[in-house]
Design a protein around this motif. Structure first.
Motif, PDB file in Angstrom:
ATOM      1  N   MET A  71     -53.592  40.535  25.823  1.00 29.00           N
ATOM      2  CA  MET A  71     -54.527  40.630  26.955  1.00 29.00           C
ATOM      3  C   MET A  71     -55.173  42.004  26.956  1.00 29.00           C
ATOM      4  SD  MET A  71     -52.261  41.273  30.399  1.00 29.00           S
ATOM      5  CE  MET A  71     -50.813  42.359  30.397  1.00 29.00           C
ATOM      6  N   LEU A  72     -56.383  42.034  27.470  1.00 31.44           N
ATOM      7  CA  LEU A  72     -57.068  43.281  27.781  1.00 31.44           C
ATOM      8  C   LEU A  72     -57.438  43.215  29.255  1.00 31.44           C
ATOM      9  CD1 LEU A  72     -59.342  43.881  24.653  1.00 31.44           C
ATOM     10  CD2 LEU A  72     -57.633  45.462  25.565  1.00 31.44           C
ATOM     11  N   ALA A  73     -56.790  44.039  30.071  1.00 29.73           N
ATOM     12  CA  ALA A  73     -56.990  44.011  31.518  1.00 29.73           C
ATOM     13  C   ALA A  73     -56.904  45.423  32.067  1.00 29.73           C
ATOM     14  CB  ALA A  73     -55.940  43.117  32.181  1.00 29.73           C
ATOM     15  N   ARG A  74     -58.020  45.944  32.543  1.00 28.94           N
ATOM     16  CA  ARG A  74     -58.034  47.299  33.094  1.00 28.94           C
ATOM     17  C   ARG A  74     -57.479  47.345  34.514  1.00 28.94           C
ATOM     18  NH1 ARG A  74     -63.301  50.786  31.482  1.00 28.94           N
ATOM     19  NH2 ARG A  74     -61.791  52.409  31.969  1.00 28.94           N
ATOM     20  N   ASP A  75     -57.615  46.249  35.245  1.00 28.37           N
ATOM     21  CA  ASP A  75     -57.105  46.200  36.607  1.00 28.37           C
ATOM     22  C   ASP A  75     -55.576  46.199  36.582  1.00 28.37           C
ATOM     23  OD1 ASP A  75     -56.074  44.412  39.011  1.00 28.37           O
ATOM     24  OD2 ASP A  75     -57.993  45.278  39.629  1.00 28.37           O
ATOM     25  N   HIS A 129     -65.654  42.373  26.927  1.00 26.89           N
ATOM     26  CA  HIS A 129     -64.467  41.667  27.363  1.00 26.89           C
ATOM     27  C   HIS A 129     -64.532  41.326  28.853  1.00 26.89           C
ATOM     28  CE1 HIS A 129     -62.208  42.413  23.569  1.00 26.89           C
ATOM     29  NE2 HIS A 129     -63.059  43.420  23.499  1.00 26.89           N
ATOM     30  N   GLN A 130     -63.626  40.466  29.248  1.00 29.23           N
ATOM     31  CA  GLN A 130     -63.576  39.991  30.633  1.00 29.23           C
ATOM     32  C   GLN A 130     -63.427  41.135  31.620  1.00 29.23           C
ATOM     33  OE1 GLN A 130     -60.475  37.118  31.113  1.00 29.23           O
ATOM     34  NE2 GLN A 130     -61.050  36.556  33.195  1.00 29.23           N
ATOM     35  N   ASP A 131     -62.729  42.203  31.221  1.00 25.32           N
ATOM     36  CA  ASP A 131     -62.519  43.330  32.137  1.00 25.32           C
ATOM     37  C   ASP A 131     -63.655  44.343  32.101  1.00 25.32           C
ATOM     38  OD1 ASP A 131     -62.122  44.654  29.745  1.00 25.32           O
ATOM     39  OD2 ASP A 131     -60.134  45.430  30.244  1.00 25.32           O
ATOM     40  N   GLN A 144     -60.436  38.698  13.886  1.00 23.47           N
ATOM     41  CA  GLN A 144     -61.144  39.446  14.928  1.00 23.47           C
ATOM     42  C   GLN A 144     -61.153  38.626  16.214  1.00 23.47           C
ATOM     43  OE1 GLN A 144     -64.220  42.246  13.900  1.00 23.47           O
ATOM     44  NE2 GLN A 144     -65.691  41.016  15.067  1.00 23.47           N
ATOM     45  N   MET A 145     -60.815  39.284  17.328  1.00 23.15           N
ATOM     46  CA  MET A 145     -60.687  38.589  18.605  1.00 23.15           C
ATOM     47  C   MET A 145     -61.531  39.253  19.691  1.00 23.15           C
ATOM     48  SD  MET A 145     -56.587  37.675  18.561  1.00 23.15           S
ATOM     49  CE  MET A 145     -56.741  36.576  19.983  1.00 23.15           C
ATOM     50  N   ARG A 146     -61.615  38.578  20.803  1.00 28.59           N
ATOM     51  CA  ARG A 146     -62.221  39.134  22.020  1.00 28.59           C
ATOM     52  C   ARG A 146     -61.275  38.757  23.166  1.00 28.59           C
ATOM     53  NH1 ARG A 146     -68.108  37.401  22.593  1.00 28.59           N
ATOM     54  NH2 ARG A 146     -68.326  38.858  20.851  1.00 28.59           N
ATOM     55  N   SER A 147     -60.132  39.397  23.179  1.00 28.82           N
ATOM     56  CA  SER A 147     -59.088  39.039  24.131  1.00 28.82           C
ATOM     57  C   SER A 147     -59.537  39.306  25.565  1.00 28.82           C
ATOM     58  CB  SER A 147     -57.811  39.823  23.840  1.00 28.82           C
ATOM     59  OG  SER A 147     -57.272  39.453  22.589  1.00 28.82           O
ATOM     60  N   GLY A 148     -59.132  38.395  26.461  1.00 26.97           N
ATOM     61  CA  GLY A 148     -59.437  38.554  27.869  1.00 26.97           C
ATOM     62  C   GLY A 148     -58.175  38.837  28.668  1.00 26.97           C
TER      63      GLY A 148
END
Length: 286
Positions: free
Chosen positions: A47-51, A219-221, A10-14
């Motif tokens: 990565m998880l990045a909405r921008d 997450h970061q996003d 299990q991760m919390r990718s940024g």
């Protein structure tokens, strides 16, 4: 019959692939210490990045992606199978691919799979997603045979939203898949409502194990994912679960003899019949 230890990471990718690769390495080392030889990570491990600007700046060809390269090296170093649930990589045209990668203990790439079903939804509280704006959907279901323990196991590959399409997993089961997979980045809202029941349903109706690593937390996003990575047996029992949304590892033993046993008890795959659709009523009811 094949018996082996499987782990869901299990991760919390940024937004930064390098940081996600470092977390991947720590979790792989923990899973290996606990005896796992098949390790699975969540959707969007890289990565998880909405921008969109941030996303595009970090998007790479598959051979150049930091997390893909790290997974290959870790599989080789620890002599385990590593199944990267998915990474966003450059696809064809102007869209990315949401792609899974499966590596052997020698670092050989055994299989890839591009997510077929795009998460285009409008949820409560204004939460809206349009994956089709970013990703090119896959067109082919994925199967791969892995040499695990003293035998082999056939895996069916899925990603996240795919789990809501039972026909995909039924087709894999009919083709001999004993372990079905749906690594995910389920939203908190949909996870709280549907995560457990969907995973257990796919296991029960196919008489197969279901192994699904998940993203978890804020997450970061800014998005929130549900966590609760799961390993479910062919009778629908949860064998291992991450209790919440923190990064970590859950491990369970998989014995493929249970697949044959479950399918013998309830042979719904064998008993299925083709049928037509009859309707009696007004045209406005179709």
């Amino acid at each position: 019959m094949t018996v082996f230890s499987a782990a869901v990471l299990q991760m919390r990718s940024g937004e930064e692939p390098r940081d996600n690769a470092a977390l991947l390495e720590r979790l792989v080392e923990e899973a290996v210490r606990r005896g796992a030889i098949y390790l699975q990570t969540p959707e969007m491990t890289g990565m998880l990045a909405r921008d969109r600007e941030v996303f595009n700046a970090r998007l790479r060809d598959p051979d150049e992606d930091e997390v893909v390269k790290a997974a290959r090296d870790l599989a080789r170093r620890h002599r385990v199978h590593i199944h990267i649930g998915s990474v966003a990589v450059k696809g064809t045209g102007d869209k990315a691919a949401n792609r899974a990668f499966v590596f052997s203990p020698t670092g050989e790439l055994l299989a890839t799979y591009d997510k077929i079903h795009m998460f285009d939804v409008d949820l409560d509280h204004g939460e809206s997603w349009r994956e089709s704006a970013t990703y090119q959907p896959g067109e082919t279901a994925g199967l791969v045979d892995l040499a695990l323990g003293e035998g082999t196991a056939r895996l069916g590959l899925g990603i996240c939203y795919d789990v809501r399409f039972p026909q995909l997993f039924q087709r894999q089961a009919l083709a001999g898949a004993e372990v079905l997979t749906a690594p995910a980045a389920f939203t908190r809202q949909t996870g709280e409502a549907h995560w457990h029941v969907l995973q257990r349903a796919r296991a029960i109706e196919n008489g197969a194990f279901v192994v699904s690593a998940a993203q978890g937390g804020r997450h970061q996003d800014g998005r929130e994912t549900y966590g609760h990575s799961l390993i479910v047996d062919p009778w629908g029992r949860v064998l291992a679960e991450m209790a919440g949304d923190e990064p970590g590892v859950a491990v369970a033993e998989i014995d493929t003899a249970m697949v044959a046993s479950a399918r013998k008890k309830i042979p719904n795959l064998a008993n299925a019949r083709a049928f037509g659709l009859g309707f009696s009523g007004g045209k406005d009811r179709l």
